[in-house]
Design an enzyme around this catalytic site. Structure first.
Site, PDB file in Angstrom:
ATOM      1  N   LYS A  26      -3.103   4.717  -8.732  1.00  6.34           N
ATOM      2  CA  LYS A  26      -3.104   5.364  -7.407  1.00  6.34           C
ATOM      3  C   LYS A  26      -1.729   5.936  -7.082  1.00  6.34           C
ATOM      4  CE  LYS A  26      -3.794   2.831  -3.450  1.00  6.34           C
ATOM      5  NZ  LYS A  26      -2.853   3.171  -2.361  1.00  6.34           N
ATOM      6  N   ARG A 141       0.833   2.115  10.799  1.00  8.04           N
ATOM      7  CA  ARG A 141       1.829   2.036   9.725  1.00  8.04           C
ATOM      8  C   ARG A 141       3.129   2.709  10.173  1.00  8.04           C
ATOM      9  NH1 ARG A 141      -0.914   1.764   4.659  1.00  8.04           N
ATOM     10  NH2 ARG A 141       1.078   1.046   3.827  1.00  8.04           N
ATOM     11  N   SER A 185      11.824  -0.022  -0.678  1.00  5.09           N
ATOM     12  CA  SER A 185      10.531   0.661  -0.540  1.00  5.09           C
ATOM     13  C   SER A 185      10.509   1.895  -1.425  1.00  5.09           C
ATOM     14  CB  SER A 185      10.294   1.083   0.921  1.00  5.09           C
ATOM     15  OG  SER A 185       9.292   2.086   0.979  1.00  5.09           O
ATOM     16  N   ASP A 346       1.954  -5.359  -4.226  1.00  5.53           N
ATOM     17  CA  ASP A 346       0.525  -5.245  -3.915  1.00  5.53           C
ATOM     18  C   ASP A 346      -0.299  -6.369  -4.545  1.00  5.53           C
ATOM     19  OD1 ASP A 346       1.010  -3.000  -2.385  1.00  5.53           O
ATOM     20  OD2 ASP A 346       0.773  -1.628  -4.077  1.00  5.53           O
ATOM     21  N   ARG A 377      -0.770  -8.158   5.749  1.00  7.17           N
ATOM     22  CA  ARG A 377      -1.311  -8.969   4.646  1.00  7.17           C
ATOM     23  C   ARG A 377      -0.824 -10.405   4.664  1.00  7.17           C
ATOM     24  NH1 ARG A 377      -1.361  -4.395  -0.048  1.00  7.17           N
ATOM     25  NH2 ARG A 377      -3.203  -3.299   0.725  1.00  7.17           N
ATOM     26  N   ARG A 419      -7.447  -3.992  -0.598  1.00  7.03           N
ATOM     27  CA  ARG A 419      -7.032  -5.103  -1.475  1.00  7.03           C
ATOM     28  C   ARG A 419      -7.567  -6.445  -0.977  1.00  7.03           C
ATOM     29  NH1 ARG A 419      -4.384  -2.224  -5.178  1.00  7.03           N
ATOM     30  NH2 ARG A 419      -2.953  -0.654  -4.424  1.00  7.03           N
TER      31      ARG A 419
HETATM   32  C1  S3P Z   1       3.663   2.442  -3.097  1.00  8.13           C
HETATM   33  C2  S3P Z   1       4.708   1.635  -2.830  1.00  8.13           C
HETATM   34  C3  S3P Z   1       4.562   0.323  -2.197  1.00  8.13           C
HETATM   35  C4  S3P Z   1       3.132  -0.186  -2.291  1.00  8.13           C
HETATM   36  C5  S3P Z   1       2.111   0.848  -1.965  1.00  8.13           C
HETATM   37  C6  S3P Z   1       2.261   2.057  -2.853  1.00  8.13           C
HETATM   38  C7  S3P Z   1       3.942   3.756  -3.675  1.00  8.13           C
HETATM   39  O1  S3P Z   1       4.942   0.472  -0.877  1.00  8.13           O
HETATM   40  O2  S3P Z   1       2.940  -1.301  -1.476  1.00  8.13           O
HETATM   41  O3  S3P Z   1       0.808   0.341  -2.127  1.00  8.13           O
HETATM   42  O4  S3P Z   1       3.036   4.397  -4.220  1.00  8.13           O
HETATM   43  O5  S3P Z   1       5.108   4.173  -3.602  1.00  8.13           O
HETATM   44  P1  S3P Z   1       6.521   0.352  -0.462  1.00  8.13           P
HETATM   45  O6  S3P Z   1       7.319   0.685  -1.669  1.00  8.13           O
HETATM   46  O7  S3P Z   1       6.779   1.300   0.621  1.00  8.13           O
HETATM   47  O8  S3P Z   1       6.666  -1.087  -0.100  1.00  8.13           O
END
Ligand code: S3P
Length: 460
Positions: A26, A141, A185, A346, A377, A419
């Site tokens: 994804k 969010r 992040s 995740d 979560r 999830r």
């Molecule tokens: C993601 C990064 C993560 C993850 C999300 C997808 C991405 O979030 O939890 O499901 O594709 O960059 P953060 O990096 O913002 O925590």
């Protein structure tokens, strides 16, 4: 498995046996569509995730003017082949011709990654206004995490109550900055790096601990100048992975290209855990992406004594792949701390589930970010597994699970979170009495074929 529309009932399973290829990644799919749209010429994305979240991204780049064509079924289960004719780094303003007014509406659906990444690109357009909004969950969010750094670059963004969608982006000239992420992040890092391509001067992002680096790999493959270096900090002295500084140089153009997308480790993780927890099981997962910034769960499960084998196969599209085999066996509790959290972010709900079956107390800490996912979560995992009989406690920044030799079963609410829906199903398979998962449909956000794959592994 019995589907009654609203709820799905999953009974305790006999041994799970078989081989499957989980759906395409994804995170990589979102990025592939956005970066292909930013590129010049035609891109071909082989095995693009066919799920609600990544469909939102295809619709978004099409709304910006990129030509998106589906090329029918692919060899990859759960994937489609997609062609994208890019509009170029500075294409969106020209293609929509918007200089103000209400702006172009972009519906991000449930996709947090789209919500955070796309504004990085749009912020640097010299003209144009876009308004990003989505479903009820997306409206909870936070977006201030991107508004702050992008504003330092000169972007003009405004959010509801300064931190929530809808998010309005007015394109403007950007300047490069160095930004230290307050919280690790990948979404925020990626958003800043995309903006950096359009800025005057170089842009750097320092991440306190490593997060997924798919954007950086793809931008390099598209010809952008992206570099990284470790930054020594006291965290590194404690033996955790060092902080990293990522730097991107401004670009006039990036190239389109071909990309084969691996299966999603985060989707594979459900079957790995099912294989470990259900007695007599042996589950084999093919073509799974094993980018080191994604597979923190493997280290955690290894410490817990899980029987997992990783057989590395060829790398494709700049991302390593493997076949992963999981077998049932005894488990010990473990601790997961801050440095490991982004590498397994995740999968932490699954760590809590495994903890129910392990000997001792499993503790996850430094994971306050879990409160900002598709659901809170920390709260929903504690409530959901608690309802199935787990001895689990939510803390400010994590979870504590007392191993109790298994789970009774019962009813769990997915809380609109894909999830959580799949966590409930795996918990049901491994529980004594099975589980009813309310709102199971949420799984379609990332894994529409989950129920079919469950049936194929349970077939004897
Ligand atoms: C993601 C990064 C993560 C993850 C999300 C997808 C991405 O979030 O939890 O499901 O594709 O960059 P953060 O990096 O913002 O925590």
């Amino acid at each position: 498995m019995v589907d009654t529309g609203e709820a799905v009932r999953i009974d305790r399973a006999g041994p799970l046996r078989g081989t499957l290829t989980p759906p395409p990644d994804k995170s990589i799919s979102h990025r592939a569509a956005i970066i292909a749209a930013m590129g010049e010429g035609d891109s071909r994305l082989e095995g693009y995730l066919d799920a609600a979240d990544t469909r939102s991204t295809l619709a978004a780049v099409a709304a910006l003017g990129a030509e998106v064509t589906e090329r029918g079924a692919t060899g990859t289960p759960g994937g489609i082949d997609v062609g994208v004719r890019g509009i170029g780094l500075r294409g969106p303003a020209a293609s929509v011709g918007a200089t103000g007014g209400a702006g172009v509406a972009i519906d991000v659906g449930n996709a947090g990654t789209l919500l955070r990444l796309l504004p990085g690109w749009l912020a640097g357009q010299e003209a144009g206004r876009w308004v990003l909004d989505g479903d009820e969950s997306i409206r909870r969010r936070p977006v201030d995490r991107i508004v702050e750094p992008l504003s330092y670059m000169g972007a003009r963004l405004s959010a509801r109550d300064d931190h929530l969608p809808p998010l309005t982006v007015d394109g403007s000239l950007l300047v490069g900055i160095e930004y230290r992420l307050p919280v690790a992040s990948a979404q925020v890092k990626s958003s800043i790096l995309l903006a950096g391509l359009l800025a005057h001067g170089r842009t750097s992002v320092v991440e306190p601990t490593p997060t997924r680096d798919h954007t950086e790999r793809m931008l390099r493959a598209a010809g952008a100048e992206v570099s990284s270096e470790p930054v020594e900090t006291t965290v590194a002295l404690r033996g955790e992975l060092p902080a990293r500084r990522w730097t991107v140089e401004p670009a006039d153009r990036i190239a389109g290209g071909e990309l084969a997308i691996p299966a999603d480790f985060s989707s594979a993780a459900f079957w790995l855990v099912a294989g470990i927890l259900v007695p007599g099981s042996e589950v084999r997962l093919d073509g799974v992406g094993i980018n080191p910034t994604r597979i923190g769960l493997l280290g955690v499960l290894n410490r817990m004594g899980a029987a997992i084998e990783v057989i590395e196969t060829a790398a494709a599209g700049g991302e390593p792949r493997a076949t992963i085999v999981a077998r049932h066996g005894p488990l010990e509790a473990t601790r997961v701390g801050r440095g490991e959290v982004p590498l397994a972010i995740d999968e932490l709900p699954l760590v809590a589930l495994v903890g129910c079956f392990a000997e001792g107390d499993t503790v996850v800490s430094g994971a306050g970010e879990l409160r900002h996912k598709e659901s809170d979560r920390i709260a929903t995992v504690a409530a959901g597994l608690g309802a199935l009989g787990a001895e689990i406690e939510a803390t400010d920044d994590g979870l504590v699970v007392r191993g109790s030799g298994g789970l009774r079963g019962g009813a769990i609410d997915a809380a609109g979170d894909h999830r959580l829906a799949m966590l409930g199903a795996i918990a049901g398979l491994a529980s004594r009495e099975g589980a009813e998962v309310r709102g199971f449909d949420a799984a379609g956000v990332s894994y529409p074929g989950f129920a079919d794959d469950l049936r194929s592994l349970s077939r004897r």
